[in-house]
Design a protein around this motif. Structure first.
Motif, PDB file in Angstrom:
ATOM      1  N   ASP A  39      10.603  27.300  -6.880  1.00 12.36           N
ATOM      2  CA  ASP A  39      11.378  26.115  -6.347  1.00 12.36           C
ATOM      3  C   ASP A  39      11.127  26.648  -4.692  1.00 12.36           C
ATOM      4  N   VAL A  40       9.978  26.358  -4.145  1.00 14.38           N
ATOM      5  CA  VAL A  40       9.501  26.420  -2.813  1.00 14.38           C
ATOM      6  C   VAL A  40       9.718  25.335  -1.856  1.00 14.38           C
ATOM      7  N   LYS A  41      10.456  25.400  -0.836  1.00 16.91           N
ATOM      8  CA  LYS A  41      10.720  24.189  -0.042  1.00 16.91           C
ATOM      9  C   LYS A  41       9.385  24.107   0.914  1.00 16.91           C
ATOM     10  N   GLU A  42       8.668  23.134   0.752  1.00 14.32           N
ATOM     11  CA  GLU A  42       7.574  22.767   1.658  1.00 14.32           C
ATOM     12  C   GLU A  42       7.915  22.747   3.171  1.00 14.32           C
ATOM     13  N   GLU A  43       7.187  23.799   3.836  1.00 15.45           N
ATOM     14  CA  GLU A  43       7.459  23.970   5.183  1.00 15.45           C
ATOM     15  C   GLU A  43       6.027  24.681   5.762  1.00 15.45           C
ATOM     16  N   ALA A  44       6.164  24.768   7.162  1.00 18.33           N
ATOM     17  CA  ALA A  44       4.948  25.561   7.914  1.00 18.33           C
ATOM     18  C   ALA A  44       5.249  26.893   7.479  1.00 18.33           C
ATOM     19  N   VAL A  45       4.103  27.377   7.210  1.00 11.01           N
ATOM     20  CA  VAL A  45       3.976  29.044   7.067  1.00 11.01           C
ATOM     21  C   VAL A  45       4.185  29.850   8.426  1.00 11.01           C
ATOM     22  N   LEU A  85      -2.308  29.520  11.628  1.00 19.49           N
ATOM     23  CA  LEU A  85      -2.944  28.178  11.294  1.00 19.49           C
ATOM     24  C   LEU A  85      -1.859  27.122  10.819  1.00 19.49           C
ATOM     25  N   GLU A  86      -1.983  25.684  10.865  1.00 17.81           N
ATOM     26  CA  GLU A  86      -1.118  24.827  10.521  1.00 17.81           C
ATOM     27  C   GLU A  86      -1.328  25.102   8.825  1.00 17.81           C
ATOM     28  N   LEU A  87      -0.320  25.829   8.124  1.00 12.86           N
ATOM     29  CA  LEU A  87      -0.408  25.790   6.622  1.00 12.86           C
ATOM     30  C   LEU A  87       0.902  25.508   6.000  1.00 12.86           C
ATOM     31  N   SER A  88       0.778  24.837   4.798  1.00 16.64           N
ATOM     32  CA  SER A  88       2.198  24.771   4.220  1.00 16.64           C
ATOM     33  C   SER A  88       2.439  25.906   3.204  1.00 16.64           C
ATOM     34  N   THR A  89       3.747  25.971   2.940  1.00 20.34           N
ATOM     35  CA  THR A  89       4.037  26.909   2.153  1.00 20.34           C
ATOM     36  C   THR A  89       3.481  26.765   0.591  1.00 20.34           C
ATOM     37  N   LEU A  90       3.062  25.720   0.429  1.00 13.09           N
ATOM     38  CA  LEU A  90       2.427  25.219  -0.904  1.00 13.09           C
ATOM     39  C   LEU A  90       0.972  25.249  -0.927  1.00 13.09           C
ATOM     40  N   TRP A 114      -7.827  34.114   4.062  1.00 10.37           N
ATOM     41  CA  TRP A 114      -8.200  32.872   4.848  1.00 10.37           C
ATOM     42  C   TRP A 114      -7.576  31.637   3.951  1.00 10.37           C
ATOM     43  N   ASN A 115      -7.636  30.465   4.838  1.00 11.13           N
ATOM     44  CA  ASN A 115      -7.042  29.204   4.168  1.00 11.13           C
ATOM     45  C   ASN A 115      -8.263  28.656   3.274  1.00 11.13           C
ATOM     46  N   ALA A 116      -7.996  27.573   2.805  1.00 10.00           N
ATOM     47  CA  ALA A 116      -9.180  27.090   1.883  1.00 10.00           C
ATOM     48  C   ALA A 116     -10.281  26.485   2.791  1.00 10.00           C
TER      49      ALA A 116
END
Length: 132
Positions: A39-45, A85-90, A114-116
């Motif tokens: 149950d992760v809230k989507e927010e900036a990493v 980097l601009e990443l989401s917790t998802l 790394w990010n995707a």
């Protein structure tokens, strides 16, 4: 339950490089994909999220063993690439660690996250000991 550390229930991991702990895999590399789960809230990493994603992985020496053994971190450093980097917790991130040297129960390893899109997020160095 009782096999993995309790915090692991908060992380999703997909192994794609090297072996799982205690499988006797002799690869110098280990890693795959990781993200927060549940149950992760989507927010900036934040740096705290990044720290959790890197720290989720077991010490890189563990796949070399053929049975469970205790291990301990002796030193650990992490560097966060700035700006974060601009990443989401998802979002899924890629993790790769390489054993640089290991002998007599001690190991030295360097890891990256790394990010995707293959943009570097963090770099980590760790010295571990294994009591086999």
């Amino acid at each position: 339950k009782g096999v993995l550390p309790e915090f692991m229930r908060h992380l999703a991991m997909r192994w794609s490089v090297g072996g799982l702990p205690f499988t006797g895999n002799k690869s110098r590399e280990m890693g795959g994909w990781v993200r927060l789960r549940g149950d992760v809230k989507e927010e900036a990493v934040s740096e705290a999220h990044i720290l959790a994603l890197v720290d989720a992985w077991p010490p890189s020496l563990m796949p070399h063993l053929t049975k469970p053994a205790m291990g301990s971190t002796l030193t650990w450093t992490i560097e966060f690439v700035q700006p974060v980097l601009e990443l989401s917790t998802l979002d899924w991130c890629k993790y790769l660690v390489e054993i640089e040297h290991a002998a007599d129960g001690y190991g030295h390893a360097a890891a990256q996250l790394w990010n995707a899109e293959n943009q570097l997020i963090a770099m980590s160095r760790q010295t571990v000991t294994v009591f086999a």
